[in-house]
Design an enzyme around this catalytic site. Structure first.
Site, PDB file in Angstrom:
ATOM      1  N   ILE A   1       0.834  -1.204   0.000  1.00  0.00           N
ATOM      2  CA  ILE A   1       0.000   0.000   0.000  1.00  0.00           C
ATOM      3  C   ILE A   1       0.869   1.254   0.000  1.00  0.00           C
ATOM      4  O   ILE A   1       0.568   2.235  -0.690  1.00  0.00           O
ATOM      5  CB  ILE A   1      -1.001  -0.020   1.168  1.00  0.00           C
ATOM      6  CG1 ILE A   1      -1.973  -1.194   0.980  1.00  0.00           C
ATOM      7  CG2 ILE A   1      -1.775   1.294   1.266  1.00  0.00           C
ATOM      8  CD1 ILE A   1      -2.869  -1.466   2.152  1.00  0.00           C
ATOM      9  N   CYS A   2       1.971   1.213   0.727  1.00  0.00           N
ATOM     10  CA  CYS A   2       2.897   2.354   0.738  1.00  0.00           C
ATOM     11  C   CYS A   2       3.480   2.583  -0.657  1.00  0.00           C
ATOM     12  O   CYS A   2       3.627   3.722  -1.096  1.00  0.00           O
ATOM     13  CB  CYS A   2       3.999   2.130   1.764  1.00  0.00           C
ATOM     14  SG  CYS A   2       3.381   2.041   3.460  1.00  0.00           S
TER      15      CYS A   2
END
Length: 158
Positions: free
Chosen positions: A45-46
């Site tokens: 997600i980062c």
């Protein structure tokens, strides 16, 4: 540790980026700033969050805005990660030492994990916080929401 609030003056900082340069927030007066916190580099997600900032670089420029990614990861990790992500424009900042100091100043440090929350903070051209949103760790921030807030900020200035 209190979350920074709308209307607060954004705490100044000097953090090393993925290009081994120090970024001083105060040097960007006259520009809107998006500080986009991600808990840890090298996570899915980062990665998507930072790619979203990079992929929308031109749109940010049209709105007089400089986006920065930021986390408590060490600078060497940020440098290699930015290369792996092929980040050509986006600077990602290392708030590593003192560990998470800037993240703490903004009220976004997660003590039990030693990481930051996932969050976006928009700062106006005068260094005033205009918008703060903290996201669940597993939620990708909506880039269109950021652009809507920036557009509203632009209209408020006119």
């Amino acid at each position: 540790m209190k979350l920074i609030a709308i209307g607060d003056t954004a705490p100044n900082f000097s953090l090393e980026d993925n290009h081994e340069q120090f970024i001083n927030l105060s040097n960007y007066r006259g520009k809107n700033i998006l500080l986009s916190w991600h808990p840890l580099a090298w996570t899915p997600i980062c990665t998507d969050q930072m790619r979203s900032l990079e992929n929308n670089w031109d749109k940010f420029q049209k709105l007089n805005t400089i986006p920065f990614g930021i986390s408590v990861d060490a600078q060497p990790s940020k440098k290699v990660w930015a290369t792996a992500l092929v980040l050509e424009h986006l600077n990602i900042l290392a708030d590593f030492w003192p560990h998470g100091k800037v993240t703490q100043d903004y009220g976004l440090f997660v003590e039990k994990d030693g990481t930051s929350q996932r969050a976006n903070v928009l700062i106006d051209e005068n260094g005033i916080v205009k918008w703060v949103k903290v996201y669940p760790p597993n939620q990708l921030p909506d880039i269109n929401e950021v652009f809507q807030i920036l557009s509203n900020m632009r209209l408020a200035v006119k």
